[in-house]
Design a protein around this motif. Structure first.
Motif, PDB file in Angstrom:
ATOM      1  N   GLU A  37      47.920 -40.025 100.171  1.00 44.08           N
ATOM      2  CA  GLU A  37      49.107 -40.228  99.330  1.00 44.08           C
ATOM      3  C   GLU A  37      48.780 -39.888  97.880  1.00 44.08           C
ATOM      4  OE1 GLU A  37      52.353 -41.593  99.921  1.00 44.08           O
ATOM      5  OE2 GLU A  37      51.904 -41.057 101.998  1.00 44.08           O
ATOM      6  N   ALA A  38      47.635 -40.345  97.402  1.00 45.87           N
ATOM      7  CA  ALA A  38      47.236 -40.098  96.017  1.00 45.87           C
ATOM      8  C   ALA A  38      46.892 -38.625  95.793  1.00 45.87           C
ATOM      9  CB  ALA A  38      46.057 -40.987  95.649  1.00 45.87           C
TER      10      ALA A  38
ATOM     11  N   GLU B 242      48.071 -35.995  97.224  1.00 42.46           N
ATOM     12  CA  GLU B 242      49.257 -35.144  97.218  1.00 42.46           C
ATOM     13  C   GLU B 242      50.027 -35.237  95.899  1.00 42.46           C
ATOM     14  OE1 GLU B 242      50.026 -35.221 102.064  1.00 42.46           O
ATOM     15  OE2 GLU B 242      51.129 -36.597 100.760  1.00 42.46           O
ATOM     16  N   LYS B 243      49.782 -36.296  95.123  1.00 39.90           N
ATOM     17  CA  LYS B 243      50.531 -36.507  93.879  1.00 39.90           C
ATOM     18  C   LYS B 243      49.713 -36.249  92.619  1.00 39.90           C
ATOM     19  CE  LYS B 243      53.185 -40.230  96.108  1.00 39.90           C
ATOM     20  NZ  LYS B 243      53.399 -41.706  96.154  1.00 39.90           N
ATOM     21  N   ASP B 244      48.387 -36.230  92.709  1.00 39.08           N
ATOM     22  CA  ASP B 244      47.514 -36.248  91.536  1.00 39.08           C
ATOM     23  C   ASP B 244      46.622 -35.006  91.522  1.00 39.08           C
ATOM     24  OD1 ASP B 244      45.519 -36.758  89.621  1.00 39.08           O
ATOM     25  OD2 ASP B 244      45.517 -38.909  90.025  1.00 39.08           O
TER      26      ASP B 244
ATOM     27  N   ARG C 191      42.785 -34.409  92.946  1.00 39.63           N
ATOM     28  CA  ARG C 191      42.599 -33.403  93.982  1.00 39.63           C
ATOM     29  C   ARG C 191      41.481 -32.434  93.592  1.00 39.63           C
ATOM     30  NH1 ARG C 191      47.678 -32.645  94.357  1.00 39.63           N
ATOM     31  NH2 ARG C 191      47.796 -30.709  93.171  1.00 39.63           N
TER      32      ARG C 191
ATOM     33  N   ARG D 168      47.147 -33.789 106.997  1.00 45.74           N
ATOM     34  CA  ARG D 168      47.570 -33.793 105.594  1.00 45.74           C
ATOM     35  C   ARG D 168      46.363 -33.650 104.661  1.00 45.74           C
ATOM     36  NH1 ARG D 168      50.785 -39.156 104.988  1.00 45.74           N
ATOM     37  NH2 ARG D 168      51.026 -38.472 102.806  1.00 45.74           N
TER      38      ARG D 168
END
Length: 597
Positions: free
Chosen positions: A325-326, A328-330, A334, A358
């Motif tokens: 989750e993190a 995919e947003k950060d 990444r 994912r």
């Protein structure tokens, strides 16, 4: 005229990981039992861990061995040489001041834990690390009292005096010497940890280390106690180093334990203890992650992962669910996370295929490569992982046996119970012949209680997939079995990324209910829609969810709903949340319960 078919693009290549080749010996018996062993022999090893660390400390000197954030948030480093000096002092103190019994360690992941653990072994005393929650819970300290009665420690090391004060003053530790940071807080005699470190090592420290034998007890490890009081597992030096060598031989080049590690797994648990032991012996620097996959704590892990790039990452399935989750947003997270990454390891029993996919999508987007994901399938009784995915695959599974271990697959319907035998496997439980006898079969194989299937029955080299835990399978009142492992994974896949985890309910009920922990901001209506779609694809009532309830409070570690390593204890959740379970099965459900038919 039909358009020509367009070939699907080939998957992105894996980043090079240099894993052990697959070379199996497979024996098939007439009764359906299958034995699998790696044809590649286990490398020779020196089982004397304190002696191995002495050599490592001499070679590594002032190189940082352990790093932990201080009160100001900055990293505080402890060198290999300093750890060795402290270990020798503690070893001398133990030989001068304590009896021959085990050293019970009540501490979090800190340099002092490492010092007392290695010192206990160097002094010829088994180290018995215990979760600090056993001392922090209050009440009658039942679990800690049970361990003390079983182990009969000569020394109790409780680093955090304030946390352990209640337990130290309530329980009867017999003649055990108590060591803690601030003895002035206690109403009973105790020795300060500073005094222990002030002891002057003599030649007897080296002589004690030299006299250690492979068959000597190095540790007394505790099982999770998810279905009752924890069992005590004696582990020898040979068990420990056989397992470290197995994992180093299988995935060590990719894992790079000699490089930089960042890990949160608790050192009182088998997997966390493996990381500590192997990193120190291989000469790496272990950054202690004080976060964990739990609400309010995972942010600490994310902060660390944004700062420190590692080539190997180790987590439990819930941790990966939160991590993806993190990622995919950060974008910064990444980039840092995948910069050096060669290998990601998960606890082999429960990673969702959706989460796996994912993670790979994020890796490909960032690097153009897939990252090898391996399982770490094992338990306290096997020291740590004895089955590993050491071949390129996109399938979630538990892999194949490491060198030196034979895996026995005993048929159970269309699945197999996994059993293990090898130098890493314990011979039984401390002073518990009845449970020991039940844990091993007639050929000396340890019964894991886990079930597995082949990814491809015609090709064992593709490895095994987890197919449930016998203890987590249950019957509805109709007598129909619910196969919890595969069903849980299927529901999580259907609901990803809306749900963090779930618990299936319950034995003897007329239909299947489920309690779910939603991710932040998840739409309950979307969860209900997906559950209905999932049900439509199932055959049989035992695989269809009739009622569902979203939980508003996270799993409680103090109530054993979630273990220190981040896995859900289904039985504890059901027992503690009896009111929510009754809501699921009420004749007329309230508005908060999803009635799915």
């Amino acid at each position: 005229m039909a358009s020509p078919a367009v070939a699907a693009a080939p998957p992105a290549p894996f980043r090079e990981a240099h894993l052990l080749p697959v070379d199996l010996d497979v024996e098939r018996r007439a009764d359906g039992t299958i034995l699998i062993t790696s044809k590649i022999p286990l490398k020779p090893y020196d089982a004397n861990i304190p002696a191995a660390y002495a050599r490592r400390a001499l070679a590594s000197g002032d190189k940082p061995a352990i790093a932990q954030r201080g009160a100001d948030g900055a990293w505080v480093y402890t060198s290999f040489a300093q750890l060795k000096r402290d270990m020798d002092a503690a070893t001398q103190w133990l030989m001068d001041n304590a009896g021959p019994g085990p050293v019970l360690i009540l501490a979090g992941n800190t340099p002092a834990f490492a010092v007392m653990s290695f010192a206990a072994q160097a002094a010829g005393r088994a180290a018995c690390p215990v979760s600090v929650t056993y001392a922090a819970l209050g009440g009658d300290y039942g679990r800690l009292a049970h361990v003390v009665t079983k182990v009969r420690p000569a020394v109790v090391f409780a680093e955090d005096t304030a946390m352990a004060r209640g337990a130290l003053e309530t329980l009867d530790f017999g003649d055990a010497r108590i060591i803690t940071t601030d003895p002035t807080q206690l109403a009973k005699p105790a020795t300060s940890y500073a005094e222990v470190l002030a002891a002057t090592p003599t030649a007897w420290v080296a002589k004690s280390i030299e006299g250690l034998k492979p068959s000597d007890r190095a540790a007394l490890m505790l099982t999770s106690g998810s279905t009752g009081l924890p069992k005590v597992v004696p582990i020898t030096f040979d068990n420990l180093m056989a397992n470290s060598t197995q994992c180093q031989q299988t995935i060590g080049e990719a894992a790079g334990w000699h490089e930089v590690m960042l890990d949160w797994l608790p050192w009182h648990h088998a997997a966390g203890a493996f990381v500590l032991r192997t990193t120190l012996l291989e000469g790496g620097t272990l950054y202690i992650d004080d976060g964990k996959p739990a609400p309010g704590l995972f942010e600490t892990s994310i902060r660390n992962l944004r700062e420190i790039s590692v080539s190997y990452f180790n987590n439990v399935p819930l941790g990966y669910t939160m991590l993806v989750e993190a990622l995919e947003k950060d974008a910064i997270l990444r980039a840092t996370f995948f910069k050096k990454m060669r290998l990601m390891l998960y606890g082999g029993a429960g990673l969702s295929q959706t989460v796996h996919d994912r993670l790979q999508a994020a890796a490909v987007a960032e690097t153009g490569h897939r990252i090898m994901m391996t399982s770490g399938y094992g338990m306290t009784e096997t020291v740590s992982a004895f089955m590993v995915i050491h071949f390129e695959t996109d399938k979630v599974g538990i892999g194949l046996p490491a060198p030196g271990t034979t895996v026995k697959l005993a048929p159970v319907g269309d699945r197999y119970e996994v059993r293990a035998r090898g130098p890493n496997v314990t011979t039984g439980y401390l002073d518990d012949p009845e449970k020991t006898a039940a844990a091993f079969d007639e050929e000396g194989f340890y019964r894991t209680g886990d079930l597995a299937v082949f990814h491809d029955p015609a090709d064992p080299t593709q490895g095994l997939a987890f197919a449930g835990r016998a203890a987590e399978e249950f019957k509805l009142s109709s007598g129909t079995w619910v196969y919890g492992g595969s069903l849980r994974d299927g529901i999580l896949k259907a609901l990803s990324p809306l749900v963090l985890d779930l618990v299936l309910c319950d034995d003897g009920r007329p239909y299947l209910g489920v309690m779910l922990w939603p991710t932040a901001g998840a739409d309950p209506a979307e969860i209900e829609t997906r559950l209905r779609a999932f049900n439509a694809q199932q055959h049989g009532a035992a695989a269809r969810v009739k009622r569902a309830l979203l939980l508003t409070t996270p799993p409680n570690a103090n109530a054993h709903e979630i273990s220190d390593k981040g896995t859900i204890n289904r039985r504890a959740v059901i027992d503690r949340r009896a009111a929510e379970v009754e809501r699921l099965f009420a004749e007329t459900p309230d508005a908060g319960v999803m009635a799915l038919g």
